[in-house]
Scaffold this active site. Sequence first.
Site, PDB file in Angstrom:
ATOM      1  N   TYR A   1      10.189 -51.278  12.048  1.00 57.32           N
ATOM      2  CA  TYR A   1       9.689 -52.528  12.636  1.00 57.32           C
ATOM      3  C   TYR A   1       9.192 -52.317  14.060  1.00 57.32           C
ATOM      4  CZ  TYR A   1      12.706 -54.714   9.031  1.00 57.32           C
ATOM      5  OH  TYR A   1      13.342 -55.072   7.872  1.00 57.32           O
TER       6      TYR A   1
ATOM      7  N   HIS B   1      16.311 -47.514   4.405  1.00 58.01           N
ATOM      8  CA  HIS B   1      15.412 -48.665   4.261  1.00 58.01           C
ATOM      9  C   HIS B   1      14.825 -48.786   2.852  1.00 58.01           C
ATOM     10  CE1 HIS B   1      12.617 -51.290   6.941  1.00 58.01           C
ATOM     11  NE2 HIS B   1      12.830 -51.864   5.784  1.00 58.01           N
TER      12      HIS B   1
HETATM   13  N1  LIG Z   1      14.990 -54.307   3.902  1.00 55.25           N
HETATM   14  C1  LIG Z   1      13.749 -54.665   3.803  1.00 55.25           C
HETATM   15  O1  LIG Z   1      12.913 -53.976   3.177  1.00 55.25           O
HETATM   16  C2  LIG Z   1      13.268 -55.928   4.463  1.00 55.25           C
HETATM   17  C3  LIG Z   1      12.015 -56.471   4.126  1.00 55.25           C
HETATM   18  C4  LIG Z   1      11.614 -57.641   4.761  1.00 55.25           C
HETATM   19  C5  LIG Z   1      12.432 -58.251   5.693  1.00 55.25           C
HETATM   20  N2  LIG Z   1      13.629 -57.686   6.040  1.00 55.25           N
HETATM   21  C6  LIG Z   1      14.494 -58.309   7.078  1.00 55.25           C
HETATM   22  O2  LIG Z   1      14.695 -59.669   6.730  1.00 55.25           O
HETATM   23  C7  LIG Z   1      14.330 -60.502   7.842  1.00 55.25           C
HETATM   24  C8  LIG Z   1      13.874 -61.837   7.330  1.00 55.25           C
HETATM   25  O3  LIG Z   1      12.821 -61.674   6.412  1.00 55.25           O
HETATM   26  P1  LIG Z   1      11.343 -62.167   6.696  1.00 55.25           P
HETATM   27  O4  LIG Z   1      11.046 -62.047   8.146  1.00 55.25           O
HETATM   28  O5  LIG Z   1      10.460 -61.445   5.760  1.00 55.25           O
HETATM   29  O6  LIG Z   1      11.321 -63.605   6.138  1.00 55.25           O
HETATM   30  P2  LIG Z   1      12.080 -65.010   6.230  1.00 55.25           P
HETATM   31  O7  LIG Z   1      13.134 -65.078   7.238  1.00 55.25           O
HETATM   32  O8  LIG Z   1      12.422 -65.301   4.813  1.00 55.25           O
HETATM   33  O9  LIG Z   1      10.868 -65.927   6.648  1.00 55.25           O
HETATM   34  C9  LIG Z   1      10.222 -65.779   7.886  1.00 55.25           C
HETATM   35  C10 LIG Z   1       9.041 -66.742   7.914  1.00 55.25           C
HETATM   36  O10 LIG Z   1       9.500 -68.085   7.754  1.00 55.25           O
HETATM   37  C11 LIG Z   1       9.161 -68.846   8.902  1.00 55.25           C
HETATM   38  N3  LIG Z   1      10.296 -69.723   9.221  1.00 55.25           N
HETATM   39  C12 LIG Z   1      11.547 -69.338   9.613  1.00 55.25           C
HETATM   40  N4  LIG Z   1      12.334 -70.421   9.805  1.00 55.25           N
HETATM   41  C13 LIG Z   1      11.574 -71.512   9.536  1.00 55.25           C
HETATM   42  C14 LIG Z   1      11.819 -72.905   9.559  1.00 55.25           C
HETATM   43  N5  LIG Z   1      13.004 -73.405   9.869  1.00 55.25           N
HETATM   44  N6  LIG Z   1      10.793 -73.738   9.197  1.00 55.25           N
HETATM   45  C15 LIG Z   1       9.588 -73.249   8.870  1.00 55.25           C
HETATM   46  N7  LIG Z   1       9.291 -71.933   8.823  1.00 55.25           N
HETATM   47  C16 LIG Z   1      10.279 -71.073   9.156  1.00 55.25           C
HETATM   48  C17 LIG Z   1       8.857 -67.858   9.998  1.00 55.25           C
HETATM   49  O11 LIG Z   1       7.929 -68.433  10.867  1.00 55.25           O
HETATM   50  P3  LIG Z   1       7.357 -67.711  12.200  1.00 55.25           P
HETATM   51  O12 LIG Z   1       6.469 -66.615  11.688  1.00 55.25           O
HETATM   52  O13 LIG Z   1       6.588 -68.752  12.908  1.00 55.25           O
HETATM   53  O14 LIG Z   1       8.526 -67.216  12.928  1.00 55.25           O
HETATM   54  C18 LIG Z   1       8.298 -66.678   9.223  1.00 55.25           C
HETATM   55  O15 LIG Z   1       6.917 -66.878   8.947  1.00 55.25           O
HETATM   56  C19 LIG Z   1      13.257 -59.660   8.552  1.00 55.25           C
HETATM   57  O16 LIG Z   1      12.990 -60.103   9.853  1.00 55.25           O
HETATM   58  C20 LIG Z   1      13.885 -58.296   8.473  1.00 55.25           C
HETATM   59  O17 LIG Z   1      14.869 -58.177   9.487  1.00 55.25           O
HETATM   60  C21 LIG Z   1      14.064 -56.551   5.428  1.00 55.25           C
END
Ligand SMILES: NC(=O)c1ccc[n+]([C@@H]2O[C@H](COP(=O)([O-])OP(=O)(O)OC[C@H]3O[C@@H](n4cnc5c(N)ncnc54)[C@H](OP(=O)(O)O)[C@@H]3O)[C@@H](O)[C@H]2O)c1
Length: 315
Positions: A79, A137
Site C-alpha cells: 500500500y 498478503h
Molecule cells: N488483504 C487484502 O488483499 C486486502 C485487499 C483490500 C483491502 N484490504 C484492507 O481492507 C481495508 C478496507 O478495505 P477497502 O479499503 O477495500 O474497502 P472498504 O472499507 O470496504 O470500503 C472503503 C470505501 O467505502 C467508503 N466508505 C467508508 N465508510 C463509508 C461510509 N460510512 N459511508 C459511505 N462510504 C464509506 C470509502 O470512501 P472514501 O474513499 O471516501 O474514504 C471507500 O471508498 C483496506 O484499507 C485494507 O487495509 C486488504
Amino acid sequence: MLIMSAESAIYNSNEIPHLTSLADCVRLNNGVMMPRLGIGTWFDHDRWTGLENDIELAVTSILAGIKAGYRAIDTAYSYGTEPAIGIALREGAFKREEIFITSKYMSLEMGYDDVFSIFDETLSDMNTEYLDLYLIHWAKLYPDQDVFVDVWKAFEKLYKDGRVRAIGVSNFTKEHLERLFNETEIVPAVHQIELNPFFQQKEMRAFCMQHGIQVEAWTILGYGRIFYNETIKTLAKKYKKTETQITVRWALQQGIITMTRAEREDWLIENGNVFDFEISKEDMALLETLNTNQRIGADPNDGPIGGSTEKQQKP
Ligand SMILES: NC(=O)c1ccc[n+]([C@@H]2O[C@H](COP(=O)([O-])OP(=O)(O)OC[C@H]3O[C@@H](n4cnc5c(N)ncnc54)[C@H](OP(=O)(O)O)[C@@H]3O)[C@@H](O)[C@H]2O)c1
C-alpha cells in the site's frame, strides 16, 4: 502445531460474541488479543504504480481513527502507507503498545531471504520494533508462482525471534492452507480474505474455524454495493442505522474481524458506532440470503497479477 485456545473455541461457535466497544478483542490461537474492528489504510494505489497523497491520507485517517477509539490499524508494504504509522507514532498520536498493528508482506522478489529485508524496511518505516500481526498478503502473485511455503518458514522465524506477536495469511485457498499444515510448524492465527454480504465465504470460514484460525474480512462494504441493496437499506431504516453500520455489525455478530477505510472522519466515527444495537436472528438470516458466492477481487489461485505469468509486471 499450536492448539486452539478455549476462548477461540467459544468465539468460533455460533454464539454472538460479547460486543461492547472498539476495544473489544478476540483471542488468537497463540493467546494474543486482537481488536475485532479496525481501520484500513489502502487508498487505491500501490507503492509500485504511484502513491499520490496516500501517506497524507493515511496519517489523517489514522489520527481520526485513534481519536474515534479504534485500537487496530491494517496496512501493507504494497500500500505504501506504512510510513503513515511511523509519522503518527513520531507525532505521539498513540503509545505503540495501545494499538494493534497489522502489516502484510508482498514483494516482486517473494522468497525466504526477501521476507527479512522487506520486514526490516516495514519496521523502519513504521518507527516500531515489532508488529502485532504479519500476514502473507497473497499466497501467490501470479498463477504458477509457488514460494509461499518458504515465505511462511521465514514468517515462523520472525515469530520465534519475537519480532512479530502473531503471524497469519491473506488470500489463501483451502489447498494453500493445507500445504502449510503439512509442510510447516505453526498454524496461521488469522486469515484475511475478501468477504462481504454478497460473498460470505461460508466454506472458508468453516474450514478456518475447524483449524482455530480467525477470519478477518477485507472490503466488507462490498465495493460500495451495500449502498444499493434494498435489504440492507430496509434494515438500516429499521434499526435507525446506516448501511455501513448494518454491514459491520453483521460481520462482528458472526465473530468476523473486520476493518473499514474512510478518508472522512465522520465516516470513520459512523463505522465504529455499532455497539448499541443488535441485529435479530431473523434479520441475520435475511442478510444470509444476499450471498451470491461471487468474489469481485482477484482469485487467490491467480494472485493479484491475475492470470499473467510475466514476473516483471507490477502487482
Ligand atoms: N488483504 C487484502 O488483499 C486486502 C485487499 C483490500 C483491502 N484490504 C484492507 O481492507 C481495508 C478496507 O478495505 P477497502 O479499503 O477495500 O474497502 P472498504 O472499507 O470496504 O470500503 C472503503 C470505501 O467505502 C467508503 N466508505 C467508508 N465508510 C463509508 C461510509 N460510512 N459511508 C459511505 N462510504 C464509506 C470509502 O470512501 P472514501 O474513499 O471516501 O474514504 C471507500 O471508498 C483496506 O484499507 C485494507 O487495509 C486488504
